[in-house]
Scaffold this active site. Structure first.
Site, PDB file in Angstrom:
ATOM      1  N   ILE A 149      18.087 -36.877 -96.675  1.00 29.62           N
ATOM      2  CA  ILE A 149      18.051 -36.287 -95.332  1.00 29.62           C
ATOM      3  C   ILE A 149      19.400 -36.494 -94.626  1.00 29.62           C
ATOM      4  O   ILE A 149      19.455 -36.860 -93.450  1.00 29.62           O
ATOM      5  CB  ILE A 149      16.898 -36.844 -94.481  1.00 29.62           C
ATOM      6  CG1 ILE A 149      16.944 -38.377 -94.410  1.00 29.62           C
ATOM      7  CG2 ILE A 149      15.558 -36.354 -95.014  1.00 29.62           C
ATOM      8  CD1 ILE A 149      16.007 -38.966 -93.344  1.00 29.62           C
ATOM      9  N   ALA A 151      21.636 -34.478 -93.478  1.00 29.90           N
ATOM     10  CA  ALA A 151      21.878 -33.661 -92.287  1.00 29.90           C
ATOM     11  C   ALA A 151      21.131 -34.240 -91.090  1.00 29.90           C
ATOM     12  O   ALA A 151      21.699 -34.390 -90.001  1.00 29.90           O
ATOM     13  CB  ALA A 151      21.455 -32.215 -92.539  1.00 29.90           C
ATOM     14  N   TYR A 152      19.864 -34.559 -91.278  1.00 27.43           N
ATOM     15  CA  TYR A 152      19.054 -35.117 -90.191  1.00 27.43           C
ATOM     16  C   TYR A 152      19.628 -36.453 -89.716  1.00 27.43           C
ATOM     17  O   TYR A 152      19.784 -36.688 -88.519  1.00 27.43           O
ATOM     18  CB  TYR A 152      17.613 -35.294 -90.672  1.00 27.43           C
ATOM     19  CG  TYR A 152      16.672 -35.874 -89.661  1.00 27.43           C
ATOM     20  CD1 TYR A 152      16.101 -35.073 -88.682  1.00 27.43           C
ATOM     21  CD2 TYR A 152      16.323 -37.220 -89.691  1.00 27.43           C
ATOM     22  CE1 TYR A 152      15.221 -35.602 -87.742  1.00 27.43           C
ATOM     23  CE2 TYR A 152      15.445 -37.764 -88.759  1.00 27.43           C
ATOM     24  CZ  TYR A 152      14.897 -36.959 -87.789  1.00 27.43           C
ATOM     25  OH  TYR A 152      14.031 -37.484 -86.864  1.00 27.43           O
ATOM     26  N   ALA A 153      19.962 -37.326 -90.668  1.00 25.96           N
ATOM     27  CA  ALA A 153      20.502 -38.632 -90.316  1.00 25.96           C
ATOM     28  C   ALA A 153      21.839 -38.497 -89.600  1.00 25.96           C
ATOM     29  O   ALA A 153      22.112 -39.195 -88.621  1.00 25.96           O
ATOM     30  CB  ALA A 153      20.655 -39.494 -91.570  1.00 25.96           C
ATOM     31  N   LYS A 156      21.190 -37.266 -86.027  1.00 31.06           N
ATOM     32  CA  LYS A 156      20.624 -38.298 -85.168  1.00 31.06           C
ATOM     33  C   LYS A 156      21.639 -39.407 -84.888  1.00 31.06           C
ATOM     34  O   LYS A 156      21.639 -39.990 -83.789  1.00 31.06           O
ATOM     35  CB  LYS A 156      19.347 -38.861 -85.787  1.00 31.06           C
ATOM     36  CG  LYS A 156      18.206 -37.849 -85.867  1.00 31.06           C
ATOM     37  CD  LYS A 156      17.820 -37.300 -84.495  1.00 31.06           C
ATOM     38  CE  LYS A 156      16.571 -36.428 -84.548  1.00 31.06           C
ATOM     39  NZ  LYS A 156      16.170 -35.942 -83.213  1.00 31.06           N
TER      40      LYS A 156
END
Length: 245
Positions: A149, A151-153, A156
């Site tokens: 993940i 991109a998500y990490a 965030k």
């Protein structure tokens, strides 16, 4: 009379999941609440148990859409006091070498750039007023990273850095900017995750369960409320003991 009586709040991604719980709690505590979401009314969960005071279809990755949403909300409810930047997507679970380019762009656009757009539009109205509360929903993944993940990490982590930066810029303005970093939360985003990814997330939590949306809503409501007066630029963990820093 609730702690948010007389206040007006915007919750992005407020039709479902964490956003819906935050919106419902803010309203229960006296605020008039506007939810922003893609096709907001169509996404409202009928089991939510409340009706927002206003809803507007907003794409947070589109600056013009955010501006239109803000103007419409002010016209409907009056001056905005609280902004909860919650809208986000998880994106696919893929190693970096296989991560789709278009998915990377979309995750960053919604999860990070959307926070910037919404904050920028609000601050253009707020600066000089001497008050305001912004709560950004980040993630424990923004602190620790997460296999599959990226991109998500990364998005965030960007939200955390953005929160700290904006808070410093506004430190004497009366506007407080903070973030929340939940561990894995049981919401509709589970549908975007593999069972293996969900199991791995749960295994890292000492309490042995995901956080629930009502717990996040309770924390968000306090951060946005009158008892939070001397904390800004902080990341509040809600991770069941996973994070100790």
């Amino acid at each position: 009379m609730g702690i948010h009586s007389g206040k007006v709040a915007i919750v992005t991604g407020g039709a479902r999941g964490i956003g819906q719980a935050v919106a419902r709690r803010l309203q229960a505590d006296g605020a008039r609440v506007a939810i922003w979401d893609l096709t907001a009314s169509a996404h409202m969960d009928p089991s939510a148990g409340y009706t927002p005071d206003f809803s507007f279809d907003v794409d947070v990755s589109d600056f013009a859409s955010v501006e239109a949403g803000y103007d419409a909300t002010v016209e409907a409810l009056g001056p905005i006091d609280i902004l909860v930047n919650n809208a986000g997507i998880n994106g696919p679970v893929n190693d970096v070498q296989d991560y789709p380019l278009e998915a990377w762009d979309r995750v960053l656009a919604i999860d990070l750039t959307g926070v910037f757009y919404c904050t920028r539009v609000a601050l253009a109205d707020w600066v000089g007023r001497g008050s305001g509360r912004i709560v950004n929903i980040a993630s424990i993944a923004g602190k620790e990273g997460g296999a599959g993940i990226a991109a998500y990490a990364a998005a965030k982590a960007g939200v955390i850095g953005f929160t700290k930066s904006v808070a410093r810029e506004l430190s004497t303005s009366g506007i407080l900017v903070n973030a929340i970093a939940p561990a894995i939360t049981e919401t509709a985003l589970f549908e975007e995750m593999t069972p293996e990814h969900i199991a791995a997330g749960k295994s890292k939590i000492p309490m042995g369960r995901p956080v629930n949306v009502e717990e996040i809503a309770s924390l968000a409501t306090w951060i946005a409320g009158p008892d939070c007066t001397f904390t800004t630029g902080f990341v509040f963990d809600i991770s069941g003991g996973r994070a100790t820093y």
